[in-house]
Write an enzyme that holds these catalytic residues in place. Structure first.
Site, PDB file in Angstrom:
ATOM      1  N   ASP A 172       0.352  -0.953   0.241  1.00 50.46           N
ATOM      2  CA  ASP A 172       0.006  -0.004  -0.139  1.00 50.46           C
ATOM      3  C   ASP A 172       1.242   1.466   0.157  1.00 50.46           C
ATOM      4  O   ASP A 172       0.631   1.976   0.531  1.00 50.46           O
ATOM      5  CB  ASP A 172      -1.004  -0.043   1.097  1.00 50.46           C
ATOM      6  CG  ASP A 172      -2.146   0.516   1.065  1.00 50.46           C
ATOM      7  OD1 ASP A 172      -2.687   1.823   0.202  1.00 50.46           O
ATOM      8  OD2 ASP A 172      -2.756   1.755   2.077  1.00 50.46           O
ATOM      9  N   ASP A 207       2.801   2.843   7.981  1.00 48.86           N
ATOM     10  CA  ASP A 207       1.586   1.901   7.755  1.00 48.86           C
ATOM     11  C   ASP A 207       1.975   0.470   7.242  1.00 48.86           C
ATOM     12  O   ASP A 207       1.889   0.081   5.492  1.00 48.86           O
ATOM     13  CB  ASP A 207       0.746   2.332   7.135  1.00 48.86           C
ATOM     14  CG  ASP A 207      -1.072   1.755   6.892  1.00 48.86           C
ATOM     15  OD1 ASP A 207      -1.009   0.467   7.414  1.00 48.86           O
ATOM     16  OD2 ASP A 207      -2.059   2.753   6.783  1.00 48.86           O
ATOM     17  N   ASN A 227       1.074   7.093   3.217  1.00 49.48           N
ATOM     18  CA  ASN A 227       1.792   6.704   4.112  1.00 49.48           C
ATOM     19  C   ASN A 227       3.040   6.636   3.683  1.00 49.48           C
ATOM     20  O   ASN A 227       4.246   6.346   4.172  1.00 49.48           O
ATOM     21  CB  ASN A 227       1.735   4.898   3.233  1.00 49.48           C
ATOM     22  CG  ASN A 227       0.659   4.370   3.468  1.00 49.48           C
ATOM     23  OD1 ASN A 227      -0.531   4.844   4.726  1.00 49.48           O
ATOM     24  ND2 ASN A 227      -0.396   3.356   3.501  1.00 49.48           N
ATOM     25  N   LYS A 283       1.414   4.476  -1.028  1.00 45.07           N
ATOM     26  CA  LYS A 283       1.147   5.714  -1.592  1.00 45.07           C
ATOM     27  C   LYS A 283       1.555   7.244  -0.217  1.00 45.07           C
ATOM     28  O   LYS A 283       2.197   6.764   0.336  1.00 45.07           O
ATOM     29  CB  LYS A 283      -1.039   5.446  -1.374  1.00 45.07           C
ATOM     30  CG  LYS A 283      -0.953   5.576   0.194  1.00 45.07           C
ATOM     31  CD  LYS A 283      -2.501   5.276  -0.025  1.00 45.07           C
ATOM     32  CE  LYS A 283      -2.874   4.691   1.213  1.00 45.07           C
ATOM     33  NZ  LYS A 283      -4.595   4.826   1.797  1.00 45.07           N
ATOM     34  N   PRO A 284       1.609   7.969  -1.172  1.00 49.72           N
ATOM     35  CA  PRO A 284       1.437   9.261  -0.914  1.00 49.72           C
ATOM     36  C   PRO A 284       1.320   9.387   1.039  1.00 49.72           C
ATOM     37  O   PRO A 284       2.362  10.311   1.581  1.00 49.72           O
ATOM     38  CB  PRO A 284       1.597  10.707  -1.232  1.00 49.72           C
ATOM     39  CG  PRO A 284       0.657   9.515  -2.728  1.00 49.72           C
ATOM     40  CD  PRO A 284       0.987   8.705  -2.530  1.00 49.72           C
TER      41      PRO A 284
END
Length: 172
Positions: A47, A66, A52, A49-50
Site C-alpha cells: 500500500d 503503515d 503512507n 502511496k503518498p
C-alpha cells in the site's frame, strides 16, 4: 511508533502540486532504500502511496509507514489473502495487485512507488477513472503519458526510471 513532526507526502503534493525534480529524486531514493530493506526481510508493503510516506519537518527525510496490510498478510489473515481479491489503494496498485494476484513480491511496491513519483513530478496521477473497476483496468492495460511529454524540465534519467517502474509486467 516514533513521533514525526511534519506532514505526509500527500499533503505536500496537494499544497504545492508538482515538486522539484531534485526533491522527487531524493524522496524516491530514500523510499526505495526503505522498501529494499523491507523486501530483503521478506516484507511487501502492498500500500505504497503518498499518505503512507511521512516527511520529517526539520530534515525532509521521508519515512514509510503503515505496514498493516503487509503484516496482516504475513500473519496469514485469511480475509486478506483470498485469491482474486485486490488489496491496497486502487490509484496506486500494481497491475498484479489490480488482478488480485496473491503472490506479490517487491516489484509490486516499486510499481506503486512509480505511481507516487509520477504524481510528484506531474502533479497528477498517471491514471484517473470514474470508478474503481475502471481504474484497475487502466493499471492493467494502459500506458501513462510519458513524463517528458508532461514536463520538459525533468532530467531524462529520472523520467526514465519512473516510467520503468510503471511497466505492466513485473519482469520489465
Amino acid at each position: 511508533m516514533a513521533f514525526i513532526d511534519g506532514d505526509n507526502l500527500a499533503k505536500r503534493i496537494h499544497d504545492r502540486g508538482a515538486l522539484d525534480p531534485q526533491e522527487v529524486r531524493r524522496i524516491v531514493r530514500d523510499v526505495a532504500d526503505a522498501l529494499a530493506y523491507a523486501h530483503g526481510h521478506g516484507v511487501v508493503h502492498r500500500d505504497i502511496k503518498p499518505d503512507n510516506i511521512l516527511l520529517d519537518a526539520s530534515s525532509g527525510r521521508p519515512m514509510v509507514t503503515d505496514f498493516g496490510i503487509a503484516r496482516a498478510i504475513s500473519d496469514g489473515d485469511a480475509r486478506l489473502t483470498a485469491t482474486g481479491i485486490a488489496i491496497g489503494t486502487p490509484a496506486f496498485m500494481s497491475p498484479e495487485q489490480s488482478a488480485g494476484d496473491r503472490d506479490l513480491d517487491g516489484r509490486s511496491d516499486l510499481y506503486s512507488l512509480g505511481v507516487v513519483a509520477y504524481q510528484m513530478i506531474c502533479g497528477d496521477l498517471p491514471f484517473n477513472a470514474n470508478n474503481t473497476p475502471a481504474l484497475l483496468v487502466k493499471h492493467l492495460s494502459e500506458r501513462p503519458v510519458p513524463i517528458d511529454q508532461r514536463r520538459a524540465d525533468v532530467p531524462p534519467d529520472l523520467a526514465r526510471a519512473v516510467m520503468l517502474c510503471l511497466e505492466k509486467r513485473p519482469d520489465d
